[in-house]
Scaffold this active site. Structure first.
Site, PDB file in Angstrom:
ATOM      1  N   ASP A  16      -7.893  -6.698  13.611  1.00 55.02           N
ATOM      2  CA  ASP A  16      -7.547  -8.035  14.103  1.00 55.02           C
ATOM      3  C   ASP A  16      -8.448  -8.448  15.265  1.00 55.02           C
ATOM      4  O   ASP A  16      -8.952  -9.567  15.309  1.00 55.02           O
ATOM      5  CB  ASP A  16      -6.075  -8.080  14.518  1.00 55.02           C
ATOM      6  CG  ASP A  16      -5.663  -6.873  15.337  1.00 55.02           C
ATOM      7  OD1 ASP A  16      -6.549  -6.069  15.734  1.00 55.02           O
ATOM      8  OD2 ASP A  16      -4.460  -6.714  15.591  1.00 55.02           O
ATOM      9  N   ASP A  24       0.825  -1.213   0.000  1.00 57.20           N
ATOM     10  CA  ASP A  24       0.000   0.000   0.000  1.00 57.20           C
ATOM     11  C   ASP A  24       0.857   1.260   0.000  1.00 57.20           C
ATOM     12  O   ASP A  24       0.365   2.339   0.355  1.00 57.20           O
ATOM     13  CB  ASP A  24      -0.915   0.004   1.235  1.00 57.20           C
ATOM     14  CG  ASP A  24      -2.344  -0.370   0.872  1.00 57.20           C
ATOM     15  OD1 ASP A  24      -2.581  -0.718  -0.297  1.00 57.20           O
ATOM     16  OD2 ASP A  24      -3.228  -0.305   1.747  1.00 57.20           O
TER      17      ASP A  24
END
Length: 760
Positions: free
Chosen positions: A431, A278
């Site tokens: 997460d 990214d």
């Protein structure tokens, strides 16, 4: 008798020569002390040594001189350190760089300003009250610890007593604080004490659970034994595994992480590696793409993916990768952050746990750290993370089959990810989000405490502070969003209670709340309102016991138990601010800052990777040094315009002065424990506020230029590897990202500063 004594002395070696080497040759010289001779052990008939008295006195003189020299050297070192520290503080203060002037700061300015204003109000109020209390003390209003002595209250009750203006004012102040201020402050203190005890009990239960696991030797056992690929055994369990490495502008660590996953011991036909880049820096993109191409030529099954529309941070990156059409051919996905370096047998020690266990959704490995001894900040982080993995994750994994996914060094069953809704970009803790949703769907987790994956710890306070802000604001966002789903879920009542009250409220909300409120606000205020009290055991005994329990998983860190206790209370400011931001949806709760990396590798990793990469240099050509010099020059010029500096943190500094003011007030009440706690806690805030903990960067502007003058004492060594990659400048040899043999050294980057002698 004398002859026998002489014979015994001759046959036995008596002492060895001692060479005293003085550090300063201008004032001292080298002196050799003689070993005892035979005559030193012979006595006359009167019991007096033969001529040994003068020699022993001479030796004693030199021994005392040596000890005096060591003491003088120690004092000189302390003085030098003090003056150096003073100089650093002076330059840092004069530079005027604060967290408020940081252009990369992600915190909402309005929220930050309000929080800072509240702390400043407490500081100015405490300074005003300190002056008032000192004036009262010298006028005869003496105090006992911790309450005002009753014999000095006559001015409040005797209408015939002659009162001065000051006595009238102070009498009114005493009445106000007794009737209006002390009761609510004492109530808040009692609430925080109760929360403190509940959280301490939770820590104690976790430690007992960890002790039981160690005592009974309980550990997850997989049904599939490890199989050596080279043995040719075709009966092994080798399902299709997808490996993902999301990264963003992390050019310091991309080489070592890619090399580590490409050396995983797994059939190449059953393994695909996705590099999810990214990065918005074109140079970083080209470097990562070139590294991927090199490994593709070596036969690794690896692909490079770059998103044009970079939305959703890490969660958006992972979600985009899972939408690829070929993902349906894979059963499991292993995720590693850019600074993680899994060992070659990582998959062979984690994936077999899924065999014949269809309810298992996640296998999480433990983290280990290549730079845990780099500075005091990394040592203190090690204590927290060792407790997190050794105690929290292991106990929850064994007894509850649930814990928060750590975002990396874990293997997911792709079916579990899809069944739980996949990756969502709604919080900065994607997460934990996927772990909570998977648990609500009935999936079980396994934590492997004996499988480690190496990574880095933040070395600067700035990087650590931003990381902790994200880690403590995200859970509060998630708690608001997941609360209805938890209540409606079909899991048992006690699992719902565990998730709401223990997982979220106690460990994510209550801990930062009482740490900041009790030790940074209530305790200083009780010094100025002595009618509200905090018992000594709350200030000293219980925190010391909890710190002792926290440090047990990292026994080598016991010398740092006091700094750890003080630093945890110091970090409560950042954690409390982050918790409030996440709970009330403030702007800073949704910002994501990639933690700064330094690109460290352990010597063991470097040597093992060198052995596994003998062919990596075959296709490489000799680097064009002129092009390399030009590229280095451009990179150095770009770096000179964007220098990292240590800065002053205003909230921490303000709280430091508040606590030091309260410690001065506690002297009037002769409160020993409270005084020492406030004093050392104030000093801790002062050091953190001046950014004197962690990595120390340049405090002066440095302009660099590359003119190739080799041998200059301020030259920066640039390592050019045989494959054409450039490494440097780095601070220590273990930061090398290049694991191949280097071909030459190029010197450049002359530091144009008289104050700094760069030693790279």
């Amino acid at each position: 008798m004398a002859q026998s004594l002489y014979w015994w002395a001759k046959e036995t070696h008596r002492g060895t020569p001692v060479v005293v080497k003085m550090e300063n040759p201008n004032n001292w010289s080298m002196v050799e002390l003689e070993s005892p001779s035979d005559e030193d052990f012979m006595y006359t008939n009167d019991g007096v040594p033969k001529g040994g008295r003068n020699k022993n006195a001479k030796q004693l003189t030199w021994v005392l001189l040596l000890k005096a020299h060591k003491a003088a050297g120690c004092l000189t070192s302390i003085a030098s350190t003090f003056f150096s520290l003073t100089s650093v503080i002076r330059r840092r203060v004069s530079s005027g760089r604060t967290d408020s002037t940081d252009t990369t700061e992600t915190e909402n300015p309005a929220v930050k300003s309000r929080f800072y204003t509240c702390i400043k109000v407490f500081l100015w109020l405490s300074l005003l009250l300190l002056g008032f209390e000192m004036a009262a003390y010298f006028k005869g209003w003496h105090f006992g610890a911790p309450d005002l002595q009753l014999q000095y209250l006559y001015t409040l009750t005797s209408p015939l007593a002659v009162k001065s203006v000051f006595d009238s004012l102070y009498s009114s102040w005493v009445l106000i604080r007794m009737e209006y201020l002390a009761p609510p402050l004492q109530f808040l203190a009692n609430v925080c004490i109760v929360l403190f005890l509940i959280q301490s009990l939770d820590r104690l239960i976790l430690c007992l659970g960890c002790f039981w696991i160690k005592f009974k030797k309980i550990k997850p056992v997989c049904k599939q034994e490890l199989v050596d690929l080279e043995s040719g055994d075709g009966d092994g369990y080798f399902p299709m595994v997808l490996v993902q490495i999301p990264m963003c502008n992390e050019k310091e660590v991309y080489q070592q992480s890619i090399a580590a996953v490409c050396n995983l011991d797994w059939p190449k036909g059953n393994l695909l590696i996705q590099i999810l880049d990214d990065s918005d820096d074109p140079t970083t993109q080209s470097l990562i793409k070139e590294e991927v191409n090199k490994w593709q030529q070596e036969g690794a099954n690896i692909v490079y993916r770059h998103r044009v529309i970079r939305e959703g941070y890490k969660a958006g990156n992972l979600k985009s990768a899972m939408n690829c059409s070929y993902v349906k051919d894979y059963e499991f996905v292993a995720i590693f952050d850019a600074d993680f370096q899994p060992t070659p047998d990582f998959l062979k020690r984690t994936v077999p746990h899924f065999k014949d266990n269809e309810e298992l959704g996640l296998v999480q490995a433990r983290w280990s750290f290549v730079n845990k001894d780099e500075n005091l900040l990394t040592r203190l982080q090690l204590i927290n993370l060792a407790f997190h993995f050794e105690v929290e994750q292991q106990v929850n994994g064994i007894f509850l089959n649930f814990f928060g996914f750590n975002g990396t060094a874990g293997v997911w069953r792709i079916k579990a990810l899809e069944d739980s809704g996949g990756w969502l970009e709604r919080t900065t803790v994607e997460d934990m989000d996927i772990a909570v949703r998977a648990h609500l769907r009935g999936w079980k987790f396994v934590f492997l405490n004996d499988v480690e994956c190496q990574c880095e710890l933040p070395e600067s306070y700035e990087a650590y502070r931003k990381q902790q802000h994200r880690w403590h604001s995200g859970p509060m966002q998630l708690f608001r969003l997941c609360m209805p789903d938890i209540i409606r879920s079909k899991i048992s009542i006690w699992k719902k209670g565990n998730m709401i009250f223990l997982f979220f409220l106690l460990r994510k909300l209550i801990l930062p709340f009482y740490s900041f409120t009790l030790f940074c606000i209530i305790l200083p205020m009780t010094m100025f309102i002595p009618e509200a009290t905090l018992p000594t055991w709350v200030v000293s005994y219980v925190p010391a016991t909890m710190s002792f329990l926290n440090i047990l998983p990292a026994p080598k860190s016991f010398p740092f138990i006091v700094p750890y206790l003080l630093f945890e209370n110091t970090m409560s400011v950042t954690k409390f601010n982050a918790m409030i931001s996440g709970l009330f949806q403030l702007g800073s709760a949704y910002e994501w800052v990639v933690t700064k990396k330094s690109g460290r590798s352990s010597e063991g990793d470097l040597s093992s990777l060198v052995e596994k990469q003998p062919k990596h240099q075959r296709g490489s050509s000799e680097p064009n040094l002129e092009e390399m010099r030009e590229e280095i020059k451009q990179q150095e010029q770009k770096a000179s315009r964007k220098k990292k500096h240590n800065r002053i943190y205003t909230k921490e500094l303000t709280l430091a002065f508040l606590l030091l003011t309260a410690s001065a007030r506690s002297l009037l009440s002769a409160q020993g424990i409270h005084f020492y706690f406030l004093l050392f806690q104030g000093i801790s805030f002062l050091l953190v506020g001046l950014d004197l903990i962690g990595e120390q960067m340049l405090d002066t502007e440095v302009n660099t230029s590359c003119n190739g003058q080799a041998g200059h004492r301020s030259c920066v060594k640039i390592l050019v590897c045989g494959d054409g990659s450039v490494i440097g400048p780095k601070k220590t040899p273990d930061r090398r990202q290049c694991i191949s043999n280097y071909s030459t050294f190029v010197y450049g980057g002359i530091v144009e500063s008289e104050e700094i002698d760069t030693k790279w």
